[in-house]
Design a protein around this motif. Structure first.
Motif, PDB file in Angstrom:
ATOM      1  N   SER A 184      -8.619 -20.554  -0.445  1.00  0.00           N
ATOM      2  CA  SER A 184      -8.988 -20.642   0.962  1.00  0.00           C
ATOM      3  C   SER A 184      -8.446 -19.441   1.741  1.00  0.00           C
ATOM      4  CB  SER A 184      -8.419 -21.922   1.576  1.00  0.00           C
ATOM      5  OG  SER A 184      -8.572 -21.904   2.985  1.00  0.00           O
TER       6      SER A 184
ATOM      7  N   TYR B 213      -7.889 -19.533   4.717  1.00  0.00           N
ATOM      8  CA  TYR B 213      -7.106 -20.133   5.802  1.00  0.00           C
ATOM      9  C   TYR B 213      -5.719 -20.576   5.352  1.00  0.00           C
ATOM     10  CZ  TYR B 213     -11.813 -20.161   7.618  1.00  0.00           C
ATOM     11  OH  TYR B 213     -13.072 -19.768   7.997  1.00  0.00           O
ATOM     12  N   ASP B 214      -5.415 -20.402   4.079  1.00  0.00           N
ATOM     13  CA  ASP B 214      -4.094 -20.745   3.550  1.00  0.00           C
ATOM     14  C   ASP B 214      -3.053 -19.870   4.256  1.00  0.00           C
ATOM     15  OD1 ASP B 214      -1.699 -20.634   1.957  1.00  0.00           O
ATOM     16  OD2 ASP B 214      -2.841 -21.370   0.245  1.00  0.00           O
TER      17      ASP B 214
ATOM     18  N   LYS C 172     -12.255 -13.097   2.567  1.00  0.00           N
ATOM     19  CA  LYS C 172     -12.201 -13.571   1.190  1.00  0.00           C
ATOM     20  C   LYS C 172     -11.124 -12.777   0.475  1.00  0.00           C
ATOM     21  CE  LYS C 172     -15.753 -10.463  -0.588  1.00  0.00           C
ATOM     22  NZ  LYS C 172     -16.999 -10.334  -1.335  1.00  0.00           N
TER      23      LYS C 172
END
Length: 99
Positions: free
Chosen positions: A40, A42-43, A72
């Motif tokens: 992710s 968003y981690d 990404k």
């Protein structure tokens, strides 16, 4: 004199399991040396790496780019972790995509 023997499978199985667990990714990919897609963007750990990359770039080039987001990325395990991220940065008034 009594000898105590540990069955061989009790020694080999945990060693094999630990080795197998660290060398095979979710879809059967070998992790050591291969580039694997991050789970992710968003981690928080991934975001920290992206922010670190922008901070280091700014420090080394006397720039003022601002980290925006991770789009990404990939990691590679080779005696540590290499990161290859595609990120958006704000440069003055425009957003640029950087790898």
């Amino acid at each position: 004199m009594t000898h105590h023997y540990i069955p061989l499978f009790l020694i080999v199985f945990p060693l094999f399991f630990n080795f197998f667990d660290t060398c095979i990714a979710e879809h059967g990919q070998k992790t050591a040396g291969n580039w694997l897609e991050i789970a992710s963007p968003y981690d928080p750990k991934v975001i920290n790496v992206g922010q670190f990359a922008v901070d280091e770039h700014n420090r080394n080039t006397n720039s003022t780019m601002k980290f925006d987001r991770v789009i990404k990325g990939y990691t590679q395990i080779v005696g540590g972790i290499n990161w290859r991220l595609t990120i958006d940065v704000e440069d003055h008034t425009s957003i640029k995509t950087c790898v």
